[in-house]
Design a protein around this motif. Sequence first.
Motif, PDB file in Angstrom:
ATOM      1  N   UNK A   3     -41.427 -41.383  23.922  1.00 54.06           N
ATOM      2  CA  UNK A   3     -40.029 -41.807  23.822  1.00 54.06           C
ATOM      3  C   UNK A   3     -39.685 -42.704  25.007  1.00 54.06           C
ATOM      4  N   UNK A   4     -38.562 -43.399  24.946  1.00 61.74           N
ATOM      5  CA  UNK A   4     -38.126 -44.196  26.109  1.00 61.74           C
ATOM      6  C   UNK A   4     -37.950 -43.345  27.370  1.00 61.74           C
ATOM      7  N   UNK A   5     -37.783 -42.034  27.190  1.00 63.56           N
ATOM      8  CA  UNK A   5     -37.653 -41.125  28.336  1.00 63.56           C
ATOM      9  C   UNK A   5     -39.011 -40.590  28.795  1.00 63.56           C
ATOM     10  N   UNK A   6     -40.099 -41.169  28.265  1.00 62.74           N
ATOM     11  CA  UNK A   6     -41.472 -40.873  28.710  1.00 62.74           C
ATOM     12  C   UNK A   6     -41.988 -39.511  28.252  1.00 62.74           C
ATOM     13  N   UNK A   7     -41.392 -38.967  27.194  1.00 62.77           N
ATOM     14  CA  UNK A   7     -41.843 -37.682  26.674  1.00 62.77           C
ATOM     15  C   UNK A   7     -42.388 -37.792  25.263  1.00 62.77           C
ATOM     16  N   UNK A   8     -42.809 -36.655  24.701  1.00 61.63           N
ATOM     17  CA  UNK A   8     -43.328 -36.610  23.340  1.00 61.63           C
ATOM     18  C   UNK A   8     -42.222 -36.903  22.324  1.00 61.63           C
ATOM     19  N   UNK A   9     -42.543 -37.706  21.328  1.00 63.63           N
ATOM     20  CA  UNK A   9     -41.673 -37.910  20.184  1.00 63.63           C
ATOM     21  C   UNK A   9     -42.199 -37.009  19.067  1.00 63.63           C
ATOM     22  N   UNK A  10     -41.779 -35.758  19.079  1.00 58.05           N
ATOM     23  CA  UNK A  10     -42.345 -34.782  18.146  1.00 58.05           C
ATOM     24  C   UNK A  10     -41.970 -35.069  16.693  1.00 58.05           C
ATOM     25  N   UNK A  11     -40.826 -35.680  16.474  1.00 56.55           N
ATOM     26  CA  UNK A  11     -40.466 -36.037  15.098  1.00 56.55           C
ATOM     27  C   UNK A  11     -41.458 -37.068  14.559  1.00 56.55           C
ATOM     28  N   UNK A  12     -41.761 -38.090  15.365  1.00 48.20           N
ATOM     29  CA  UNK A  12     -42.722 -39.108  14.940  1.00 48.20           C
ATOM     30  C   UNK A  12     -44.128 -38.520  14.831  1.00 48.20           C
ATOM     31  N   UNK A  13     -44.470 -37.579  15.717  1.00 55.75           N
ATOM     32  CA  UNK A  13     -45.781 -36.941  15.621  1.00 55.75           C
ATOM     33  C   UNK A  13     -45.910 -36.156  14.321  1.00 55.75           C
ATOM     34  N   UNK A  14     -44.864 -35.436  13.953  1.00 55.55           N
ATOM     35  CA  UNK A  14     -44.908 -34.680  12.695  1.00 55.55           C
ATOM     36  C   UNK A  14     -45.074 -35.618  11.502  1.00 55.55           C
ATOM     37  N   UNK A  15     -44.389 -36.769  11.553  1.00 50.55           N
ATOM     38  CA  UNK A  15     -44.494 -37.744  10.468  1.00 50.55           C
ATOM     39  C   UNK A  15     -45.889 -38.362  10.397  1.00 50.55           C
ATOM     40  N   UNK A  16     -46.622 -38.352  11.536  1.00 46.34           N
ATOM     41  CA  UNK A  16     -47.948 -38.981  11.584  1.00 46.34           C
ATOM     42  C   UNK A  16     -49.064 -38.056  11.113  1.00 46.34           C
ATOM     43  N   UNK A  17     -48.763 -36.783  10.885  1.00 48.17           N
ATOM     44  CA  UNK A  17     -49.783 -35.847  10.407  1.00 48.17           C
ATOM     45  C   UNK A  17     -50.183 -36.204   8.979  1.00 48.17           C
ATOM     46  N   UNK A  18     -51.489 -36.248   8.717  1.00 44.30           N
ATOM     47  CA  UNK A  18     -52.010 -36.509   7.377  1.00 44.30           C
ATOM     48  C   UNK A  18     -52.935 -35.364   6.967  1.00 44.30           C
ATOM     49  N   UNK A  19     -53.517 -35.486   5.794  1.00 43.44           N
ATOM     50  CA  UNK A  19     -54.448 -34.441   5.363  1.00 43.44           C
ATOM     51  C   UNK A  19     -55.774 -34.506   6.104  1.00 43.44           C
ATOM     52  N   UNK A  20     -55.952 -35.514   6.978  1.00 46.41           N
ATOM     53  CA  UNK A  20     -57.155 -35.620   7.800  1.00 46.41           C
ATOM     54  C   UNK A  20     -56.920 -35.140   9.228  1.00 46.41           C
ATOM     55  N   UNK A  21     -55.683 -34.765   9.567  1.00 51.29           N
ATOM     56  CA  UNK A  21     -55.369 -34.342  10.931  1.00 51.29           C
ATOM     57  C   UNK A  21     -55.882 -32.921  11.166  1.00 51.29           C
TER      58      UNK A  21
END
Length: 358
Positions: free
Chosen positions: A137-155
């Motif tokens: 994030x702009x605050x230099x932390x994890x963007x967990x919402x975007x990480x959740x959206x990036x999960x696929x069936x290969x993760x």
Amino acid sequence: MTRLTRADLDALPAYVPGRNVADLARELGIAEAVKLASNEVPFGPLPGVAEAIAEAVTQSHRYPDMGVLALRAKLAERLGVDPGRIVTGGGSVALAEHLAKATCLPGDEILYSWRSFEAYPIIATGVGASSIRVPNTPEHGHDLRAMADAVTDRTRLAIVCNPNNPTGTSVRRDELDRFLDAVPDDTLVVLDEAYREFVTDDEVPDGLATYGDRPNVVILRTLSKAWGLAGLRVGYLVAQPAVAAAIRKVLTPFSTSMVAQAAALAALDAEPEVVRRCAVVIAERDRVTAELRKLGADVPTSQANFVWLPLADRSAAFAAACEKRGVIVRPFQGDGVRVTIGTPEENDTFLEAAGEAL
């Protein structure tokens, strides 16, 4: 010429350790340089550790206990879990490698925030997995919402570094709850808590206490930082029994040395001193943060034993300026500079150098 190693490793950056203190001191013609680059604690071994090491060395012609039974039992008692859930290894980074080996085949995905721990892409490439990097994030932390959206069936692995290395930022309970609820049951979530002992924010959850009962969560910790065993390489993870058993199958045999086991057992007996030392580091972390902000640096709030200066393309120049004053910090080209919290005197030396560099 016939190629003997994997071509994809050519593009993989090597892990960069902190610069050698003696080399810099010699270059500058000074008695001693200050190393604030590797997230070590500056206080020396804990009481009883050196004596335990000396005794263990007398048996160094023998193999260590491969099951690490005494250390696992002691950790289990301290953490309130069954010893079968604990796996030890050569620091938390080695255990992260073993996690990747136990979960990933070529073509699978390992998901993490970026920038985060620089070993993650090395670990992913080592097992032939694809690195899925989700920008901070702009605050230099994890963007967990975007990480959740990036999960696929290969993760296969999703890593949350909390507090995050190198930025020191942390993920709070509500957002981590939502992330874990969104991740499918067949993706293993690794909560990398190497700096847990330095956390003071009550909203940053203890991963084991809060999520340790979830089947797809692994807690990763180390004795290298707060416990002062960086030079001996002892880390541990806590997982559900079936996951822990699978990880033990891919461990390098005897990877937790006899000396490391003895030192870890002694260190765990010195927990009150660890608490005292952490309090010193935390107070200094807050002081250094405040002083850097007075100098105009946009330093995010850290929950680790280091601070982050998001200097972007000025990072290398800042680090070079600090080295001219005998202070070694850790630049991440194009992103920022990580500065470990040292003794009050070491921190004063750094702040003087930073004042000039900024």
